[in-house]
Scaffold this motif. Structure first.
Motif, PDB file in Angstrom:
ATOM      1  N   LEU A  50       1.469   4.071 -14.029  1.00 20.76           N
ATOM      2  CA  LEU A  50       1.291   5.385 -14.655  1.00 20.76           C
ATOM      3  C   LEU A  50       2.197   5.456 -15.872  1.00 20.76           C
ATOM      4  CD1 LEU A  50       0.334   8.365 -14.726  1.00 20.76           C
ATOM      5  CD2 LEU A  50       2.303   8.881 -13.264  1.00 20.76           C
ATOM      6  N   THR A  51       1.597   5.688 -17.027  1.00 18.29           N
ATOM      7  CA  THR A  51       2.376   5.913 -18.232  1.00 18.29           C
ATOM      8  C   THR A  51       1.947   7.238 -18.839  1.00 18.29           C
ATOM      9  OG1 THR A  51       0.797   4.694 -19.604  1.00 18.29           O
ATOM     10  CG2 THR A  51       2.663   3.454 -18.747  1.00 18.29           C
ATOM     11  N   VAL A  52       2.906   7.981 -19.340  1.00 20.37           N
ATOM     12  CA  VAL A  52       2.625   9.229 -20.043  1.00 20.37           C
ATOM     13  C   VAL A  52       3.369   9.145 -21.372  1.00 20.37           C
ATOM     14  CG1 VAL A  52       2.700  11.741 -20.006  1.00 20.37           C
ATOM     15  CG2 VAL A  52       2.450  10.485 -17.854  1.00 20.37           C
ATOM     16  N   GLU A  53       2.601   8.896 -22.412  1.00 15.16           N
ATOM     17  CA  GLU A  53       3.199   8.765 -23.734  1.00 15.16           C
ATOM     18  C   GLU A  53       3.839  10.084 -24.145  1.00 15.16           C
ATOM     19  OE1 GLU A  53       0.529   7.073 -26.617  1.00 15.16           O
ATOM     20  OE2 GLU A  53      -0.224   5.614 -25.176  1.00 15.16           O
ATOM     21  N   GLY A  54       4.958   9.994 -24.787  1.00 12.34           N
ATOM     22  CA  GLY A  54       5.659  11.178 -25.256  1.00 12.34           C
ATOM     23  C   GLY A  54       6.606  11.777 -24.235  1.00 12.34           C
ATOM     24  N   LEU A  55       6.502  11.352 -22.968  1.00  8.14           N
ATOM     25  CA  LEU A  55       7.381  11.872 -21.919  1.00  8.14           C
ATOM     26  C   LEU A  55       8.241  10.782 -21.298  1.00  8.14           C
ATOM     27  CD1 LEU A  55       5.042  14.376 -20.023  1.00  8.14           C
ATOM     28  CD2 LEU A  55       6.801  14.882 -21.739  1.00  8.14           C
ATOM     29  N   GLN A  56       8.135   9.579 -21.800  1.00  6.82           N
ATOM     30  CA  GLN A  56       8.900   8.437 -21.303  1.00  6.82           C
ATOM     31  C   GLN A  56       8.687   8.200 -19.806  1.00  6.82           C
ATOM     32  OE1 GLN A  56      12.949   9.145 -22.560  1.00  6.82           O
ATOM     33  NE2 GLN A  56      12.432   8.888 -24.709  1.00  6.82           N
ATOM     34  N   VAL A  57       7.446   8.369 -19.368  1.00  7.36           N
ATOM     35  CA  VAL A  57       7.082   8.086 -17.976  1.00  7.36           C
ATOM     36  C   VAL A  57       6.403   6.721 -17.948  1.00  7.36           C
ATOM     37  CG1 VAL A  57       5.635   8.756 -16.013  1.00  7.36           C
ATOM     38  CG2 VAL A  57       6.791  10.513 -17.372  1.00  7.36           C
ATOM     39  N   ASP A  58       6.945   5.828 -17.157  1.00 11.07           N
ATOM     40  CA  ASP A  58       6.362   4.503 -16.953  1.00 11.07           C
ATOM     41  C   ASP A  58       6.755   4.074 -15.539  1.00 11.07           C
ATOM     42  OD1 ASP A  58       5.374   1.935 -17.000  1.00 11.07           O
ATOM     43  OD2 ASP A  58       6.340   1.391 -18.884  1.00 11.07           O
ATOM     44  N   VAL A  59       5.868   4.341 -14.583  1.00 12.61           N
ATOM     45  CA  VAL A  59       6.144   4.116 -13.171  1.00 12.61           C
ATOM     46  C   VAL A  59       5.057   3.239 -12.579  1.00 12.61           C
ATOM     47  CG1 VAL A  59       6.536   5.235 -10.947  1.00 12.61           C
ATOM     48  CG2 VAL A  59       7.145   6.431 -13.037  1.00 12.61           C
ATOM     49  N   THR A  60       5.456   2.302 -11.741  1.00 10.93           N
ATOM     50  CA  THR A  60       4.497   1.455 -11.050  1.00 10.93           C
ATOM     51  C   THR A  60       4.549   1.765  -9.555  1.00 10.93           C
ATOM     52  OG1 THR A  60       4.775  -0.291 -12.692  1.00 10.93           O
ATOM     53  CG2 THR A  60       3.837  -0.943 -10.569  1.00 10.93           C
ATOM     54  N   PHE A  61       3.367   1.931  -8.979  1.00  7.97           N
ATOM     55  CA  PHE A  61       3.225   2.174  -7.548  1.00  7.97           C
ATOM     56  C   PHE A  61       2.602   0.938  -6.934  1.00  7.97           C
ATOM     57  CE2 PHE A  61       2.871   6.174  -9.797  1.00  7.97           C
ATOM     58  CZ  PHE A  61       3.780   6.976  -9.128  1.00  7.97           C
ATOM     59  N   GLU A  62       3.125   0.515  -5.793  1.00 12.42           N
ATOM     60  CA  GLU A  62       2.600  -0.677  -5.131  1.00 12.42           C
ATOM     61  C   GLU A  62       2.180  -0.333  -3.708  1.00 12.42           C
ATOM     62  OE1 GLU A  62       4.824  -4.309  -5.644  1.00 12.42           O
ATOM     63  OE2 GLU A  62       5.833  -3.453  -7.395  1.00 12.42           O
ATOM     64  N   GLY A  63       1.133  -0.994  -3.257  1.00 12.93           N
ATOM     65  CA  GLY A  63       0.639  -0.760  -1.907  1.00 12.93           C
ATOM     66  C   GLY A  63      -0.241  -1.910  -1.473  1.00 12.93           C
ATOM     67  N   GLU A  64      -1.019  -1.665  -0.459  1.00 11.98           N
ATOM     68  CA  GLU A  64      -1.866  -2.687   0.155  1.00 11.98           C
ATOM     69  C   GLU A  64      -3.259  -2.103   0.377  1.00 11.98           C
ATOM     70  OE1 GLU A  64      -1.572  -6.687   1.512  1.00 11.98           O
ATOM     71  OE2 GLU A  64       0.016  -5.464   0.667  1.00 11.98           O
ATOM     72  N   ILE A  65      -4.287  -2.875   0.016  1.00 13.17           N
ATOM     73  CA  ILE A  65      -5.676  -2.513   0.301  1.00 13.17           C
ATOM     74  C   ILE A  65      -6.112  -3.380   1.479  1.00 13.17           C
ATOM     75  CG2 ILE A  65      -8.045  -2.412  -0.555  1.00 13.17           C
ATOM     76  CD1 ILE A  65      -6.148  -0.530  -2.064  1.00 13.17           C
ATOM     77  N   GLU A  66      -6.393  -2.754   2.604  1.00 11.01           N
ATOM     78  CA  GLU A  66      -6.776  -3.485   3.817  1.00 11.01           C
ATOM     79  C   GLU A  66      -8.270  -3.318   4.080  1.00 11.01           C
ATOM     80  OE1 GLU A  66      -4.239  -1.992   6.901  1.00 11.01           O
ATOM     81  OE2 GLU A  66      -2.421  -2.650   5.867  1.00 11.01           O
ATOM     82  N   LEU A  67      -8.935  -4.427   4.348  1.00 11.85           N
ATOM     83  CA  LEU A  67     -10.361  -4.391   4.613  1.00 11.85           C
ATOM     84  C   LEU A  67     -10.680  -4.204   6.099  1.00 11.85           C
ATOM     85  CD1 LEU A  67     -11.710  -7.158   2.213  1.00 11.85           C
ATOM     86  CD2 LEU A  67     -11.203  -4.751   1.742  1.00 11.85           C
TER      87      LEU A  67
END
Length: 68
Positions: A50-67
């Motif tokens: 997730l990036t929000v230009e102009g607000l200095q937001v740059d966050v990465t979310f990690e998880g798992e996709i299980e079938l």
């Protein structure tokens, strides 16, 4: 600043991201299953940035996709 407008705008954005992301993942899984590339019992690491230009937001979310 109108907090209600901000909240509504954020919710609208997140809803769009959630729906489109889910569709992309479901289509990729169906395509991989049809091509025999996966068996349907795997899990896959997933990452969302997730990036929000102009607000200095740059966050990465990690998880798992299980079938299964």
């Amino acid at each position: 600043m109108n907090e209600e407008a901000l909240n509504l705008s954020i919710r609208k954005f997140l809803k769009m991201v959630g729906i489109r992301s889910q569709r992309e993942i479901e289509q990729a899984v169906q395509k991989a299953l049809a091509a025999g590339q996966v068996k349907g019992t795997e899990s896959f690491p997933a990452k969302m940035r997730l990036t929000v230009e102009g607000l200095q937001v740059d966050v990465t979310f990690e998880g798992e996709i299980e079938l299964a």
